[in-house]
Design a protein around this motif. Structure first.
Motif, PDB file in Angstrom:
ATOM      1  N   ARG A 614      47.807  31.838  41.321  1.00  0.00           N
ATOM      2  CA  ARG A 614      46.725  31.312  40.495  1.00  0.00           C
ATOM      3  C   ARG A 614      45.447  32.136  40.648  1.00  0.00           C
ATOM      4  O   ARG A 614      44.658  32.241  39.706  1.00  0.00           O
ATOM      5  CB  ARG A 614      46.472  29.852  40.875  1.00  0.00           C
ATOM      6  N   ALA A 615      45.270  32.764  41.803  1.00  0.00           N
ATOM      7  CA  ALA A 615      44.044  33.527  42.041  1.00  0.00           C
ATOM      8  C   ALA A 615      44.083  34.902  41.389  1.00  0.00           C
ATOM      9  O   ALA A 615      43.075  35.390  40.873  1.00  0.00           O
ATOM     10  CB  ALA A 615      43.812  33.676  43.550  1.00  0.00           C
ATOM     11  N   GLY A 721      51.427  25.841  32.633  1.00  0.00           N
ATOM     12  CA  GLY A 721      50.950  25.156  31.439  1.00  0.00           C
ATOM     13  C   GLY A 721      50.315  26.093  30.439  1.00  0.00           C
ATOM     14  O   GLY A 721      49.769  25.665  29.420  1.00  0.00           O
ATOM     15  N   VAL A 722      50.388  27.411  30.706  1.00  0.00           N
ATOM     16  CA  VAL A 722      49.802  28.431  29.831  1.00  0.00           C
ATOM     17  C   VAL A 722      50.923  29.160  29.107  1.00  0.00           C
ATOM     18  O   VAL A 722      51.894  29.602  29.736  1.00  0.00           O
ATOM     19  CB  VAL A 722      48.952  29.429  30.641  1.00  0.00           C
ATOM     20  N   ALA A 731      49.064  41.037  35.337  1.00  0.00           N
ATOM     21  CA  ALA A 731      48.298  40.056  36.107  1.00  0.00           C
ATOM     22  C   ALA A 731      46.956  39.752  35.451  1.00  0.00           C
ATOM     23  O   ALA A 731      46.516  38.594  35.414  1.00  0.00           O
ATOM     24  CB  ALA A 731      48.105  40.564  37.531  1.00  0.00           C
ATOM     25  N   GLU A 732      46.275  40.769  34.930  1.00  0.00           N
ATOM     26  CA  GLU A 732      44.962  40.558  34.317  1.00  0.00           C
ATOM     27  C   GLU A 732      45.063  39.625  33.116  1.00  0.00           C
ATOM     28  O   GLU A 732      44.200  38.763  32.907  1.00  0.00           O
ATOM     29  CB  GLU A 732      44.357  41.902  33.894  1.00  0.00           C
ATOM     30  N   MET A 737      44.241  34.108  30.967  1.00  0.00           N
ATOM     31  CA  MET A 737      44.763  32.910  30.311  1.00  0.00           C
ATOM     32  C   MET A 737      44.577  31.679  31.200  1.00  0.00           C
ATOM     33  O   MET A 737      44.225  30.595  30.727  1.00  0.00           O
ATOM     34  CB  MET A 737      46.236  33.102  29.968  1.00  0.00           C
ATOM     35  N   LEU A 738      44.812  31.847  32.503  1.00  0.00           N
ATOM     36  CA  LEU A 738      44.641  30.726  33.431  1.00  0.00           C
ATOM     37  C   LEU A 738      43.177  30.299  33.502  1.00  0.00           C
ATOM     38  O   LEU A 738      42.868  29.106  33.608  1.00  0.00           O
ATOM     39  CB  LEU A 738      45.133  31.123  34.822  1.00  0.00           C
ATOM     40  N   THR A 739      42.270  31.272  33.431  1.00  0.00           N
ATOM     41  CA  THR A 739      40.847  30.967  33.502  1.00  0.00           C
ATOM     42  C   THR A 739      40.400  30.165  32.287  1.00  0.00           C
ATOM     43  O   THR A 739      39.581  29.244  32.387  1.00  0.00           O
ATOM     44  CB  THR A 739      40.031  32.271  33.596  1.00  0.00           C
ATOM     45  N   ARG A 740      40.988  30.516  31.114  1.00  0.00           N
ATOM     46  CA  ARG A 740      40.598  29.823  29.881  1.00  0.00           C
ATOM     47  C   ARG A 740      41.262  28.452  29.752  1.00  0.00           C
ATOM     48  O   ARG A 740      40.809  27.613  28.982  1.00  0.00           O
ATOM     49  CB  ARG A 740      40.973  30.675  28.663  1.00  0.00           C
ATOM     50  N   ALA A 741      42.351  28.252  30.501  1.00  0.00           N
ATOM     51  CA  ALA A 741      43.112  26.997  30.341  1.00  0.00           C
ATOM     52  C   ALA A 741      42.315  25.803  30.866  1.00  0.00           C
ATOM     53  O   ALA A 741      41.524  25.903  31.781  1.00  0.00           O
ATOM     54  CB  ALA A 741      44.431  27.115  31.093  1.00  0.00           C
TER      55      ALA A 741
END
Length: 741
Positions: A614-615, A721-722, A731-732, A737-741
């Motif tokens: 996640r990081a 969930g993305v 990775a970028e 995508m995870l940051t925007r989710a």
């Protein structure tokens, strides 16, 4: 460098040795002489694929040689085709030699691609062997005074089925021709009696490859050979303005070759050629005719359309869609990709006054001969192309182009010339797998079933003619300017029940880079879109992804592979995403995908377990299970090897690979800018083969690649969930995508 001396093939044939020498390999497979210099192409052997003698030659010592235009590019064809012929002829596999892809010796029954090595090449040779079996039994009947119906071929002999003395095949026909047309109706052996087909016999090339003794084309040399390197312009469309030959005067015995915009150097020593290519001062014009690669979706959507084609039209999706309980839409994008062969392309050409020979790793020797002959003005009957193993293929990479480089230089300097591309040549100048854009729309009813489905694709159109060769273009030689990336529109329709279905392709006039068929052309991207979208529908309906697919299928073979792959992974029924995915920074998930390849061939289902950091956004594939049904299995070990290779290579394509370019040139020209999957990233892969001995064999060179990206994307969604809809899943991109989710 390994050098093979010049030996007359005619003499070898007349003496019944069938172009073979032997080496020890747990039973001693006979091995053909792979390449020779200066031997006339006319060895008197039939090349008509309608004739048995074109495919098979029986020798007086009881051995046999198979001749085929299909080549083994790491797929295990050399052992599988031997097994198919051995089964029909009752001959030990180790007594069968294999000659592949030599235009002077093998009938042209097609190049190697589209997973056709077994279902076409192997099946044709099997039918020739079945025809030969009938003829050999008739010959034995005359010799033994017994009806042919009471005889059988076993261990290289014709024997009475009730017992008694027999006669060897070598004594019956060795050194002579059968002079028979292939009988398409000749009966095949009953699969229930198979003794060789279906067995995990070892591949004859593996020991040499594992011990460094196998001669790849990159290792091969011929007498009097020079080494060549081509100097590429700094921009794809640049013109050569001037050359300062004095800049390499300090490097001995180097010659500069310039023909129009084609610039190369040759030298007796390879390192001298490499140095000269680096140090030769040349001035090129500027050129900026490319768009940038950072907005591929917009470029494809805005590109000029050559024509539109409706591929599937069932029911009325437009009319049915408004009545759906829920509607979904999504866009999926696939980038340009390189073949990424581990060894850069290589070829040797020897052009003489009386003819020319080219040694190449091309998957289609006969097709390459035709293109080179037409382009460079050599009568086709005077040009011989001999296949040798290269370091990776996966379609048409740089093999045809480097052969043209070598032939043009050899024709100019009058000596045999070996050209080895550098890594920047391979990644910068090989023809690419095509970009693809898919818009999908679906409506589901109140029970979560597909009511309507629409697929719209933006794909580069195929243009009649051959792919232009870089060397000919640079030298100003007129050539056809065809474009073809293979059958890239297949599998764009869902395999699941949908009463209203429409698939439309917008064929694009042109794309920025030269195109090529790259493993499973088009199908990986199409299945990525279709199977990811299927998962989106299942998730929106609150239905388990496996249960949703099972509900939409009725074909028992489809259901078998899906259930088997899920069982192997330990699938637990629940909707996605995973409600318990979080383990600190580690997000865990699983996904699956299914395909019937080309909607007509192999059945493949695949499940994956992944972990996402996640990081950092890093995706790690931990486990893959694959259930694979390709009908009759010829060699299970070879088949597993092929499936495993497909899976790992396509994971690489989905996780890492994307061709980048600026306004002038491709910029992803090394392993740093075009990374591939590394050994520590390789997951545990488990393969289940669903064998059907009574069904025809289907090729396995591509099918198991098709569902990989979709299964991976579905597993990432389950974990995070993305939904990732653009490849590669670097990775970028995942982190963003995870940051925007």
């Amino acid at each position: 460098m390994a050098t093979i001396a010049s030996i007359s093939r005619r003499d070898l044939l007349q003496k019944g040795s069938g172009l073979i020498v032997s080496f020890a390999l747990g039973g001693a497979f006979a091995r053909p002489v792979a390449a020779q210099t200066g031997v006339a192409a006319d060895v008197g052997k039939p090349l008509d694929p309608r004739q048995v003698d074109s495919f098979l030659m029986f020798h007086s010592d009881g051995s046999m040689t198979i001749y085929t235009s299909k080549v083994d590019v790491g797929t295990g064809l050399r052992i599988a085709v031997r097994q198919m012929a051995a089964e029909e002829l009752g001959m030990p596999v180790e007594r069968i030699a294999f000659v592949e892809g030599d235009t002077a010796l093998t009938p042209d029954h097609g190049g190697t691609g589209g997973s056709t090595g077994i279902p076409r090449g192997g099946v044709e040779i099997r039918q020739a062997a079945a025809t030969a079996r009938q003829a050999l039994l008739e010959l034995a009947s005359n010799r033994l005074g017994r009806p042919a119906s009471e005889l059988t071929l076993v261990n290289g002999e014709a024997r009475p089925t009730a017992g008694g003395p027999g006669v060897g095949i070598g004594a019956l026909i060795g050194g002579r021709r059968l002079s028979l047309a292939v009988d398409r109706q000749a009966p095949l052996r009953d699969p229930r009696s198979y003794a060789v087909v279906g067995k995990p016999l070892p591949r004859p090339d593996v020991p040499g490859k594992c011990t460094g003794q196998h001669v790849y084309l990159q290792d091969f040399s011929v007498a009097g050979m020079l080494h060549g390197r081509v100097i590429r312009p700094p921009a794809l469309g640049a013109s050569l303005q001037s050359v300062d030959e004095s800049s390499i005067r300090a490097i001995p015995d180097v010659r500069v070759v310039r023909i129009g915009n084609f610039l190369a150097v040759v030298a007796p020593d390879e390192w001298a050629a490499v140095r000269a290519a680096r140090e030769l001062k040349a001035t090129w014009s500027e050129w900026q005719g490319l768009p940038r690669s950072n907005d591929m979706e917009r470029q494809l959507r805005a590109a000029a359309i050559a024509r539109e084609e409706t591929l599937v039209d069932r029911g009325d999706p437009a009319r049915a869609m408004p009545s759906a309980a829920k509607q979904l839409s999504a866009t999926y994008c696939w980038p340009f990709q390189s073949h990424g062969s581990l060894g850069p392309s290589c070829a040797i050409a020897d052009v003489r006054a009386d003819g020319a020979t080219v040694w190449s790793a091309s998957q289609g020797s006969h097709g390459l001969r035709s293109v080179l002959a037409r382009t460079f003005g050599i009568p086709q009957e005077k040009l011989r192309v001999i296949y040798m193993d290269g370091a990776g293929s996966y379609g048409t990479n740089g093999t045809d182009d480097v052969a043209a480089d070598a032939l043009l230089i050899s024709k100019t300097v009058g000596r045999p010339v070996r050209v080895q591309w550098m890594r920047a040549d391979e990644h910068g100048w090989d023809p690419k797998g095509p970009p693809q854009l898919l818009d999908l729309r679906a409506g589901i009813d109140f029970e979560g079933r597909i009511l309507a489905w629409e697929t719209q694709m933006w794909l580069p159109v195929a243009v009649p003619g051959t792919r232009p060769l870089v060397a000919a273009d640079a030298a100003g030689i007129t050539q056809p300017r065809g474009q073809n990336a293979g059958q890239i529109s297949q599998n764009a329709d869902p395999p699941y029940a949908a009463a209203n279905l429409r698939v439309v392709t917008h064929w694009l006039k042109e794309v920025p880079l030269r195109l090529s068929n790259l493993r499973a052309p088009g199908k990986i991207a199409n299945v990525f879109a279709v199977e990811s979208f299927t998962d989106e529908i299942a998730s929106a309906a609150g239905v388990d992804a496996l249960a949703f697919r099972v509900r939409g299928l009725s074909d028992p073979r489809a259901l078998d592979v899906l259930k088997r792959a899920a069982e192997m992974i330990g699938w637990q029924a629940r909707p996605s995403p995973n409600p318990q995915s979080v383990e600190g920074n580690r997000l865990a998930g699983r996904g699956l995908a299914y395909v019937r390849y080309k909607q007509a061939e192999n059945y493949v289902a695949m499940a994956m377990e992944v972990a996402v950091d996640r990081a950092t956004g890093e995706v790690r594939v931990e486990r893959v299970t694959c259930a694979h049904d390709c009908g009759l299995v010829i060699n299970p070990d070879s088949l597993r090897n092929q499936i495993e290779g497909n899976i790992l290579q396509t994971l690489s394509r989905a996780l890492h690979e994307e061709v980048k370019f600026d306004r002038s040139q491709v910029t992803s020209v090394d392993w740093a800018s075009y990374p591939i999957l590394r050994f520590p990233e390789a997951p545990k892969v488990e393969v289940a083969l669903l064998d059907h001995p009574s069904l025809p064999p289907l090729g396995a060179g591509e099918a198991s690649a098709a569902p990989v990206a979709a299964a991976l994307a579905n597993a990432i969604f389950d974990a995070t969930g993305v939904r990732l809809r653009t490849v590669p899943f670097i990775a970028e991109r995942v982190k963003a995508m995870l940051t925007r989710a």
